[in-house]
Design a protein around this motif. Sequence first.
Motif, PDB file in Angstrom:
ATOM      1  N   CYS A   1       0.810  -1.216   0.000  1.00 37.65           N
ATOM      2  CA  CYS A   1       0.000   0.000   0.000  1.00 37.65           C
ATOM      3  C   CYS A   1       0.842   1.263   0.000  1.00 37.65           C
ATOM      4  CB  CYS A   1      -0.941   0.002   1.184  1.00 37.65           C
ATOM      5  SG  CYS A   1      -0.107   0.030   2.766  1.00 37.65           S
ATOM      6  N   LYS A   2       2.124   1.153  -0.073  1.00 39.18           N
ATOM      7  CA  LYS A   2       3.026   2.293  -0.167  1.00 39.18           C
ATOM      8  C   LYS A   2       2.989   3.189   1.065  1.00 39.18           C
ATOM      9  CE  LYS A   2       3.877   1.206  -4.419  1.00 39.18           C
ATOM     10  NZ  LYS A   2       5.039   0.367  -4.657  1.00 39.18           N
ATOM     11  N   SER A   3       2.448   2.691   2.130  1.00 41.70           N
ATOM     12  CA  SER A   3       2.424   3.565   3.295  1.00 41.70           C
ATOM     13  C   SER A   3       3.731   3.416   4.058  1.00 41.70           C
ATOM     14  CB  SER A   3       1.258   3.201   4.200  1.00 41.70           C
ATOM     15  OG  SER A   3       1.727   2.497   5.308  1.00 41.70           O
ATOM     16  N   PRO A   4       4.190   4.507   4.630  1.00 38.39           N
ATOM     17  CA  PRO A   4       5.433   4.436   5.389  1.00 38.39           C
ATOM     18  C   PRO A   4       5.221   4.007   6.828  1.00 38.39           C
ATOM     19  CG  PRO A   4       4.717   6.670   5.213  1.00 38.39           C
ATOM     20  CD  PRO A   4       3.687   5.857   4.489  1.00 38.39           C
ATOM     21  N   ASP A   5       4.011   3.636   7.138  1.00 31.62           N
ATOM     22  CA  ASP A   5       3.674   3.305   8.514  1.00 31.62           C
ATOM     23  C   ASP A   5       3.961   1.830   8.756  1.00 31.62           C
ATOM     24  OD1 ASP A   5       2.740   3.421  10.999  1.00 31.62           O
ATOM     25  OD2 ASP A   5       0.626   3.674  10.493  1.00 31.62           O
ATOM     26  N   THR A   6       5.217   1.512   8.918  1.00 31.78           N
ATOM     27  CA  THR A   6       5.606   0.111   8.995  1.00 31.78           C
ATOM     28  C   THR A   6       6.527  -0.126  10.184  1.00 31.78           C
ATOM     29  OG1 THR A   6       7.412   0.588   7.508  1.00 31.78           O
ATOM     30  CG2 THR A   6       5.451  -0.348   6.539  1.00 31.78           C
ATOM     31  N   ILE A   7       6.625  -1.371  10.531  1.00 31.70           N
ATOM     32  CA  ILE A   7       7.498  -1.750  11.643  1.00 31.70           C
ATOM     33  C   ILE A   7       8.500  -2.774  11.142  1.00 31.70           C
ATOM     34  CG2 ILE A   7       7.582  -3.024  13.798  1.00 31.70           C
ATOM     35  CD1 ILE A   7       5.019  -1.740  14.586  1.00 31.70           C
ATOM     36  N   LEU A   8       9.735  -2.553  11.496  1.00 31.97           N
ATOM     37  CA  LEU A   8      10.785  -3.489  11.109  1.00 31.97           C
ATOM     38  C   LEU A   8      11.114  -4.336  12.320  1.00 31.97           C
ATOM     39  CD1 LEU A   8      12.664  -4.000   8.662  1.00 31.97           C
ATOM     40  CD2 LEU A   8      14.337  -2.639   9.832  1.00 31.97           C
ATOM     41  N   SER A   9      10.977  -5.638  12.182  1.00 38.41           N
ATOM     42  CA  SER A   9      11.260  -6.486  13.340  1.00 38.41           C
ATOM     43  C   SER A   9      12.149  -7.640  12.900  1.00 38.41           C
ATOM     44  CB  SER A   9       9.962  -7.020  13.937  1.00 38.41           C
ATOM     45  OG  SER A   9       9.268  -7.748  12.967  1.00 38.41           O
ATOM     46  N   LYS A  10      12.834  -8.167  13.870  1.00 35.97           N
ATOM     47  CA  LYS A  10      13.754  -9.239  13.563  1.00 35.97           C
ATOM     48  C   LYS A  10      13.199 -10.523  14.138  1.00 35.97           C
ATOM     49  CE  LYS A  10      18.688  -9.817  13.347  1.00 35.97           C
ATOM     50  NZ  LYS A  10      19.972  -9.311  13.797  1.00 35.97           N
ATOM     51  N   GLU A  11      12.986 -11.482  13.272  1.00 37.18           N
ATOM     52  CA  GLU A  11      12.501 -12.776  13.745  1.00 37.18           C
ATOM     53  C   GLU A  11      13.470 -13.841  13.289  1.00 37.18           C
ATOM     54  OE1 GLU A  11       8.517 -13.082  12.227  1.00 37.18           O
ATOM     55  OE2 GLU A  11       8.175 -11.049  12.943  1.00 37.18           O
ATOM     56  N   ASN A  12      13.897 -14.607  14.212  1.00 35.07           N
ATOM     57  CA  ASN A  12      15.030 -15.508  14.037  1.00 35.07           C
ATOM     58  C   ASN A  12      15.935 -15.160  12.851  1.00 35.07           C
ATOM     59  OD1 ASN A  12      13.089 -16.452  12.282  1.00 35.07           O
ATOM     60  ND2 ASN A  12      12.650 -18.275  13.486  1.00 35.07           N
ATOM     61  N   ARG A  13      16.681 -14.144  13.104  1.00 39.47           N
ATOM     62  CA  ARG A  13      17.771 -13.677  12.231  1.00 39.47           C
ATOM     63  C   ARG A  13      17.316 -13.050  10.928  1.00 39.47           C
ATOM     64  NH1 ARG A  13      22.627 -17.967  12.288  1.00 39.47           N
ATOM     65  NH2 ARG A  13      22.459 -18.622  14.444  1.00 39.47           N
ATOM     66  N   LEU A  14      16.039 -13.007  10.690  1.00 35.73           N
ATOM     67  CA  LEU A  14      15.585 -12.391   9.448  1.00 35.73           C
ATOM     68  C   LEU A  14      14.823 -11.122   9.773  1.00 35.73           C
ATOM     69  CD1 LEU A  14      14.254 -15.543   7.647  1.00 35.73           C
ATOM     70  CD2 LEU A  14      16.336 -14.307   7.146  1.00 35.73           C
ATOM     71  N   PHE A  15      15.003 -10.120   8.940  1.00 31.65           N
ATOM     72  CA  PHE A  15      14.279  -8.881   9.133  1.00 31.65           C
ATOM     73  C   PHE A  15      12.951  -8.942   8.401  1.00 31.65           C
ATOM     74  CE2 PHE A  15      18.408  -6.987  10.188  1.00 31.65           C
ATOM     75  CZ  PHE A  15      18.027  -6.346  11.345  1.00 31.65           C
ATOM     76  N   PHE A  16      11.899  -8.562   9.102  1.00 28.09           N
ATOM     77  CA  PHE A  16      10.596  -8.519   8.459  1.00 28.09           C
ATOM     78  C   PHE A  16      10.017  -7.122   8.580  1.00 28.09           C
ATOM     79  CE2 PHE A  16      10.935 -13.041   8.923  1.00 28.09           C
ATOM     80  CZ  PHE A  16      10.380 -13.478   7.731  1.00 28.09           C
ATOM     81  N   LEU A  17       9.385  -6.698   7.539  1.00 32.26           N
ATOM     82  CA  LEU A  17       8.743  -5.393   7.513  1.00 32.26           C
ATOM     83  C   LEU A  17       7.244  -5.635   7.578  1.00 32.26           C
ATOM     84  CD1 LEU A  17       9.698  -2.454   7.034  1.00 32.26           C
ATOM     85  CD2 LEU A  17       9.030  -2.753   4.696  1.00 32.26           C
ATOM     86  N   ARG A  18       6.625  -5.146   8.640  1.00 29.64           N
ATOM     87  CA  ARG A  18       5.193  -5.339   8.750  1.00 29.64           C
ATOM     88  C   ARG A  18       4.489  -4.009   8.618  1.00 29.64           C
ATOM     89  NH1 ARG A  18       5.063  -7.490  13.434  1.00 29.64           N
ATOM     90  NH2 ARG A  18       3.703  -5.935  14.357  1.00 29.64           N
ATOM     91  N   CYS A  19       3.477  -3.978   7.771  1.00 36.91           N
ATOM     92  CA  CYS A  19       2.778  -2.722   7.531  1.00 36.91           C
ATOM     93  C   CYS A  19       1.668  -2.551   8.554  1.00 36.91           C
ATOM     94  CB  CYS A  19       2.199  -2.722   6.120  1.00 36.91           C
ATOM     95  SG  CYS A  19       1.278  -1.243   5.764  1.00 36.91           S
ATOM     96  N   GLU A  20       1.580  -1.362   9.103  1.00 42.46           N
ATOM     97  CA  GLU A  20       0.538  -1.083  10.083  1.00 42.46           C
ATOM     98  C   GLU A  20      -0.792  -0.758   9.419  1.00 42.46           C
ATOM     99  OE1 GLU A  20       1.217  -0.674  13.966  1.00 42.46           O
ATOM    100  OE2 GLU A  20       2.064  -2.349  12.846  1.00 42.46           O
ATOM    101  N   GLN A  21      -0.719  -0.324   8.192  1.00 40.49           N
ATOM    102  CA  GLN A  21      -1.939   0.062   7.506  1.00 40.49           C
ATOM    103  C   GLN A  21      -2.679  -1.144   6.952  1.00 40.49           C
ATOM    104  OE1 GLN A  21      -3.177   3.286   6.609  1.00 40.49           O
ATOM    105  NE2 GLN A  21      -1.810   4.106   8.178  1.00 40.49           N
ATOM    106  N   CYS A  22      -1.980  -1.932   6.175  1.00 40.73           N
ATOM    107  CA  CYS A  22      -2.669  -3.020   5.494  1.00 40.73           C
ATOM    108  C   CYS A  22      -2.314  -4.381   6.073  1.00 40.73           C
ATOM    109  CB  CYS A  22      -2.375  -2.984   4.002  1.00 40.73           C
ATOM    110  SG  CYS A  22      -0.675  -3.332   3.595  1.00 40.73           S
ATOM    111  N   GLY A  23      -1.386  -4.421   7.012  1.00 37.99           N
ATOM    112  CA  GLY A  23      -1.093  -5.678   7.670  1.00 37.99           C
ATOM    113  C   GLY A  23      -0.232  -6.631   6.884  1.00 37.99           C
ATOM    114  N   SER A  24       0.245  -6.211   5.739  1.00 41.62           N
ATOM    115  CA  SER A  24       1.072  -7.116   4.964  1.00 41.62           C
ATOM    116  C   SER A  24       2.480  -7.141   5.549  1.00 41.62           C
ATOM    117  CB  SER A  24       1.128  -6.666   3.514  1.00 41.62           C
ATOM    118  OG  SER A  24       1.940  -5.539   3.405  1.00 41.62           O
TER     119      SER A  24
END
Lengths: 113, 272
Positions: B227-250
């Motif tokens: 969704c191109k929103s900058p409202d995201t969270i970067l988290s680290k889950e077992n050594r991998l970085f994941f970007l989770r979007c707060e707007q659309c949940g992807s």
Amino acid sequence: MSALDAQLPTTFDPFAEANADDSGAGSKEYVHIRIQQRNGRKSLTTVQGLKKEFSYNKILKDLKKEFCCNGTVVQDPELGQVIQLQGDQRKNVSAFLVQAGIVKKEHIKIHGF
Amino acid sequence: MAEENTSQMKEEVPELAPFDPTKKKKKKKNVVIQDPADEVDKLAEKTENLTVAESGEPSFAGMKKKKKKPVETDFLNDENGETGEDVVDEQVGEDEEGEGIMLGGTTRYPWEGTDRDYKYEELLGRVFNILRENNPDLAGDRRRTVMRPPQVLREGTKKTVFVNFMDLCKTMHRQPEHVMTFLLAEMGTSGSLDGQQRLVVKGRFAPKNFEGILRRYVNEYVICNGCKSPDTILSKENRLFFLRCEQCGSARSVAPIKAGFVARVGRRKAGT
């Protein structure tokens, strides 16, 4: 149980295609072109991640001739061979590699400002 | 410069800022050490469109206007008000016969008064107009997140200080360490945070350089692909970085930052 087993198609691996794709165009395939500042107005361009099959020395020779700059192939303990050129040749190198058909354009990553 | 800015966000590999400290060197001294306030003001003007949200897809109406319309129609549109703007646009752009067009007031839709079929674009425009009137959130007019342009000072001749580094990290909601490693890896230098939480980088860099790299950072590690929103969270889950979007949940995985090859620059020790 054995009847069930017999039903299962064994030869077909649903993930074969995906796996093949991964190995073909994984993130490792990128060719990184970087720039590094030296003293004053000088800089270095490094090309990392070209396929091992290519002869680095031959590519280097052409690059040097094309851009009229010097360069070397550096042996790095972790990253293997890296081409290193004098000056900011990032655009030149990427254009050259694409045009020579060594790398596809989408597999080149240019770093630095 | 300005138009470059707008288009740059989209591209994977943005136009390279030519690395050319030469220019800097030959100009007068006061140019090299930029007067920060002045420079920042200018930059602020220029980089108002260093937006995060807008990047991928411009809003629906805007895109269409650019693509389809010849320039003259824009004048007409400006005259009449907000309502039915898009619809009128469509008309002027597409119907060459266009006799039923009253700009603005009386007819709202181009098919009024005629008995022809509706065109897809017209109906689409109508839907979006209604949507925009009643429910502006859904119409794809995103609020734009504006990032302040980087303020950069020279410390001595060999180091560069990135003054509002912390601010930018906060606006992006990213760990300063993460941003820092990315910046340093991209520039191929070393650096650290100083006492006032400014980033000190070895080497000379123009504000523009920082901007380009930040752009790339935002594209890669901040903006949600869906969704191109900058409202995201970067988290680290077992050594991998994941970007989770707060707007659309992807969620998507992002590549870890790798410094890559850094050549030896400078003096070598006698031993090696």
